[in-house]
Design a protein around this motif. Structure first.
Motif, PDB file in Angstrom:
ATOM      1  N   GLU A 141       0.752  -1.249   0.088  1.00 21.94           N
ATOM      2  CA  GLU A 141      -0.045   0.007   0.121  1.00 21.94           C
ATOM      3  C   GLU A 141       0.840   1.170   0.019  1.00 21.94           C
ATOM      4  OE1 GLU A 141      -3.065   2.094   3.112  1.00 21.94           O
ATOM      5  OE2 GLU A 141      -2.989  -0.112   2.994  1.00 21.94           O
ATOM      6  N   ALA A 142       1.955   1.212   0.646  1.00 28.41           N
ATOM      7  CA  ALA A 142       2.832   2.413   0.651  1.00 28.41           C
ATOM      8  C   ALA A 142       3.780   2.558  -0.411  1.00 28.41           C
ATOM      9  CB  ALA A 142       4.100   2.253   2.067  1.00 28.41           C
ATOM     10  N   TRP A 143       4.004   1.576  -1.191  1.00 31.13           N
ATOM     11  CA  TRP A 143       4.962   1.611  -2.599  1.00 31.13           C
ATOM     12  C   TRP A 143       4.361   2.394  -3.518  1.00 31.13           C
ATOM     13  CZ3 TRP A 143       4.569  -0.173  -7.563  1.00 31.13           C
ATOM     14  CH2 TRP A 143       5.687  -0.121  -8.275  1.00 31.13           C
ATOM     15  N   SER A 149       6.876   8.786  -5.381  1.00 32.92           N
ATOM     16  CA  SER A 149       7.080   9.388  -6.664  1.00 32.92           C
ATOM     17  C   SER A 149       7.599   8.319  -7.651  1.00 32.92           C
ATOM     18  CB  SER A 149       8.092  10.426  -6.683  1.00 32.92           C
ATOM     19  OG  SER A 149       9.241   9.941  -6.542  1.00 32.92           O
ATOM     20  N   SER A 150       7.312   8.546  -9.138  1.00 35.65           N
ATOM     21  CA  SER A 150       7.562   7.445 -10.000  1.00 35.65           C
ATOM     22  C   SER A 150       9.015   7.399 -10.255  1.00 35.65           C
ATOM     23  CB  SER A 150       7.211   7.980 -11.587  1.00 35.65           C
ATOM     24  OG  SER A 150       7.913   9.257 -11.659  1.00 35.65           O
ATOM     25  N   ARG A 151      10.033   8.257  -9.725  1.00 43.38           N
ATOM     26  CA  ARG A 151      11.531   8.173  -9.675  1.00 43.38           C
ATOM     27  C   ARG A 151      11.806   6.950  -8.845  1.00 43.38           C
ATOM     28  NH1 ARG A 151      15.259  12.891  -7.722  1.00 43.38           N
ATOM     29  NH2 ARG A 151      14.300  12.169  -5.910  1.00 43.38           N
ATOM     30  N   TRP A 152      11.051   7.062  -7.571  1.00 45.20           N
ATOM     31  CA  TRP A 152      11.551   6.292  -6.389  1.00 45.20           C
ATOM     32  C   TRP A 152      10.640   4.921  -6.683  1.00 45.20           C
ATOM     33  CZ3 TRP A 152      14.995   6.513  -2.670  1.00 45.20           C
ATOM     34  CH2 TRP A 152      15.454   7.787  -2.723  1.00 45.20           C
ATOM     35  N   ARG A 153       9.571   4.807  -7.280  1.00 50.41           N
ATOM     36  CA  ARG A 153       9.146   3.511  -7.684  1.00 50.41           C
ATOM     37  C   ARG A 153      10.046   2.548  -8.787  1.00 50.41           C
ATOM     38  NH1 ARG A 153       4.238   6.367  -7.946  1.00 50.41           N
ATOM     39  NH2 ARG A 153       4.352   6.383 -10.368  1.00 50.41           N
ATOM     40  N   GLU A 154      10.526   3.569  -9.584  1.00 50.46           N
ATOM     41  CA  GLU A 154      11.593   2.878 -10.502  1.00 50.46           C
ATOM     42  C   GLU A 154      12.712   2.259  -9.800  1.00 50.46           C
ATOM     43  OE1 GLU A 154      12.663   6.026 -13.227  1.00 50.46           O
ATOM     44  OE2 GLU A 154      10.534   6.174 -14.239  1.00 50.46           O
ATOM     45  N   THR A 186      13.007   0.904  -6.697  1.00 47.27           N
ATOM     46  CA  THR A 186      12.796  -0.159  -5.410  1.00 47.27           C
ATOM     47  C   THR A 186      11.469  -0.763  -5.714  1.00 47.27           C
ATOM     48  OG1 THR A 186      12.505   0.009  -2.952  1.00 47.27           O
ATOM     49  CG2 THR A 186      11.387   1.617  -4.272  1.00 47.27           C
ATOM     50  N   THR A 187      11.357  -1.423  -4.896  1.00 50.46           N
ATOM     51  CA  THR A 187      10.034  -2.743  -4.990  1.00 50.46           C
ATOM     52  C   THR A 187       9.350  -2.476  -3.468  1.00 50.46           C
ATOM     53  OG1 THR A 187      11.220  -4.473  -4.097  1.00 50.46           O
ATOM     54  CG2 THR A 187      11.153  -4.031  -6.584  1.00 50.46           C
ATOM     55  N   PRO A 188       8.194  -3.143  -3.369  1.00 49.45           N
ATOM     56  CA  PRO A 188       7.833  -3.225  -1.967  1.00 49.45           C
ATOM     57  C   PRO A 188       8.808  -3.926  -1.127  1.00 49.45           C
ATOM     58  CG  PRO A 188       5.959  -3.405  -3.737  1.00 49.45           C
ATOM     59  CD  PRO A 188       7.222  -3.460  -4.251  1.00 49.45           C
ATOM     60  N   ALA A 189       9.345  -4.963  -1.539  1.00 48.41           N
ATOM     61  CA  ALA A 189      10.252  -5.703  -0.607  1.00 48.41           C
ATOM     62  C   ALA A 189      11.204  -5.038  -0.253  1.00 48.41           C
ATOM     63  CB  ALA A 189      10.602  -7.178  -1.528  1.00 48.41           C
ATOM     64  N   LEU A 190      12.035  -4.310  -1.098  1.00 45.45           N
ATOM     65  CA  LEU A 190      13.177  -3.510  -0.732  1.00 45.45           C
ATOM     66  C   LEU A 190      12.672  -2.207   0.241  1.00 45.45           C
ATOM     67  CD1 LEU A 190      15.008  -3.072  -4.120  1.00 45.45           C
ATOM     68  CD2 LEU A 190      15.700  -4.485  -2.102  1.00 45.45           C
TER      69      LEU A 190
END
Length: 90
Positions: free
Chosen positions: A67-69, A73-78, A80-84
């Motif tokens: 839910e947090a991931w 921002s799109s830059r951070w989503r690129e 990382t992953t929810p697991a990281l």
């Protein structure tokens, strides 16, 4: 406002009626084109910055990484992953 002469006004009205499918030449009614599909159900607008931060903090505190991931921002989503995210913030 300038008014059109009567013959021009009648011609415009007839053109508009034919264009919108109200009447066809010869007085016959025309079939209308199929209606455009309805817009999708109400789409939730993205949260504002304060709401996104509050939702992110609440999700992280509760360990809800999936839910947090998406609130990153799109830059951070690129990057990382929810697991990281879980490993880094747990």
């Amino acid at each position: 406002m300038r008014l059109l002469p009567l013959p021009a006004a009648v011609g415009c009205a007839a053109a508009l009626a034919a264009w919108t499918g109200c009447a066809a030449p010869g007085g016959e009614s025309r079939e209308r084109a199929p209606a455009a599909p309805a817009p999708p159900a109400a789409v939730a607008e993205p949260p504002g910055p304060r709401e996104a931060l509050a939702r992110f903090a609440e999700a992280v505190d509760a360990g809800r990484w999936d839910e947090a991931w998406p609130l990153l921002s799109s830059r951070w989503r690129e990057r990382t992953t929810p697991a990281l995210l879980a490993r880094d913030l747990a």
